[in-house]
Design a protein around this motif. Sequence first.
Motif, PDB file in Angstrom:
ATOM      1  N   ARG A  99       0.830  -1.206   0.000  1.00 36.39           N
ATOM      2  CA  ARG A  99       0.000   0.000   0.000  1.00 36.39           C
ATOM      3  C   ARG A  99       0.867   1.261   0.000  1.00 36.39           C
ATOM      4  N   PHE A 103       1.243   4.098  -2.968  1.00 35.57           N
ATOM      5  CA  PHE A 103       1.047   5.514  -2.676  1.00 35.57           C
ATOM      6  C   PHE A 103       2.247   6.330  -3.145  1.00 35.57           C
ATOM      7  N   CYS A 135       3.155  11.521   4.005  1.00 30.92           N
ATOM      8  CA  CYS A 135       1.707  11.513   3.760  1.00 30.92           C
ATOM      9  C   CYS A 135       0.942  12.327   4.789  1.00 30.92           C
ATOM     10  N   GLN A 150       0.748  14.344  -2.279  1.00 30.72           N
ATOM     11  CA  GLN A 150      -0.209  13.589  -1.482  1.00 30.72           C
ATOM     12  C   GLN A 150      -1.503  13.327  -2.250  1.00 30.72           C
ATOM     13  N   GLY A 153      -0.743  10.570  -4.785  1.00 30.28           N
ATOM     14  CA  GLY A 153      -0.543   9.311  -4.082  1.00 30.28           C
ATOM     15  C   GLY A 153      -1.851   8.726  -3.593  1.00 30.28           C
ATOM     16  N   ARG A 154      -2.709   9.592  -3.127  1.00 27.79           N
ATOM     17  CA  ARG A 154      -4.013   9.140  -2.650  1.00 27.79           C
ATOM     18  C   ARG A 154      -4.823   8.528  -3.796  1.00 27.79           C
ATOM     19  N   LEU A 157      -3.448   5.100  -4.469  1.00 29.46           N
ATOM     20  CA  LEU A 157      -3.828   4.185  -3.400  1.00 29.46           C
ATOM     21  C   LEU A 157      -5.291   3.771  -3.528  1.00 29.46           C
TER      22      LEU A 157
END
Length: 298
Positions: A99, A103, A135, A150, A153-154, A157
């Motif tokens: 995970r 991310f 993060c 971020q 990356g979110r 994810l």
Amino acid sequence: MNTNTIMHGDMPGDKVEINDSHRTKAARILPVLLEKLEPIRAATPHGRAVVCVCGGSGVGKSEIASLLGQALQDGGLGCYVLSGDNYPHRIPAQNDAERLRVFRCGALKGLVGSGLYTEEVKNELLDLQRQDVDCDPAQTAGRPWLEVYQREGRKALAGYLGSDKEQDFAQLSDIISRFKNGAGSIYLKRMGRTPLDLWYDRVDFSDKKVLIIEWTHGNSDGFSGVDLPILLNSTPQETLEHRRSRNRDGGVDHPFTTMVLEIEQRLLESAAHKAAIIVAKNGDLLTYGQYRELMARG
């Protein structure tokens, strides 16, 4: 009901801590569940049905699935409670690492694509990663590039969590198909906390009429065959508090954990329209419209 002998999910080492709130919810669900099960079982050649109990871990799905399973068993409907947590592709520690990798790879790719990636940013970001705070939204103050990092990356994810990249939905679909087609026994997966904690047990289903799957992703479109999804409503904060009480892997207060819980909450909400039974935190049974109103109020 003796909680020492009550049936429970088959995840090795998992705890079931039943309290009065769980009993209240199960008692309200049970008559509705029995009513809905009857026509489903009557329409199948082997009289079998599959139920899922889904929701964030803070809402007690393991406990309520156990209570429902035991009540069905005591009422003459043979039942088995299967834990979906046995069916990720990776053990928990490896999945947590994957995970984070997803991310960071997505975040870096997005940051480079935005044109904000420089040598200075690279060095500062490496330092944030070494501290394991890359993060953390609090770190974005004065760092507009980190907001982009971020955000991207979110998104990456969100494409991994609850997908077939993370979960072995195909194996669960096969188990459900075998069960509904009258299999007398099925080999079921067991996954513990280490790479060596992986095996299969042969489970006797000859007298089982109901299979209950307790799992966050039990109402997902990723697999098929669930007849009656039960959604136990929760918030990310409630889930976080429950994870603190279990604290199986540590790091429950980490911003990355919060991000994961928020994404999983949105997955639950997106599938809520399929739920046959929706249960509020206070135990009330909700229509989908009432659920949407409740969620809109925050």
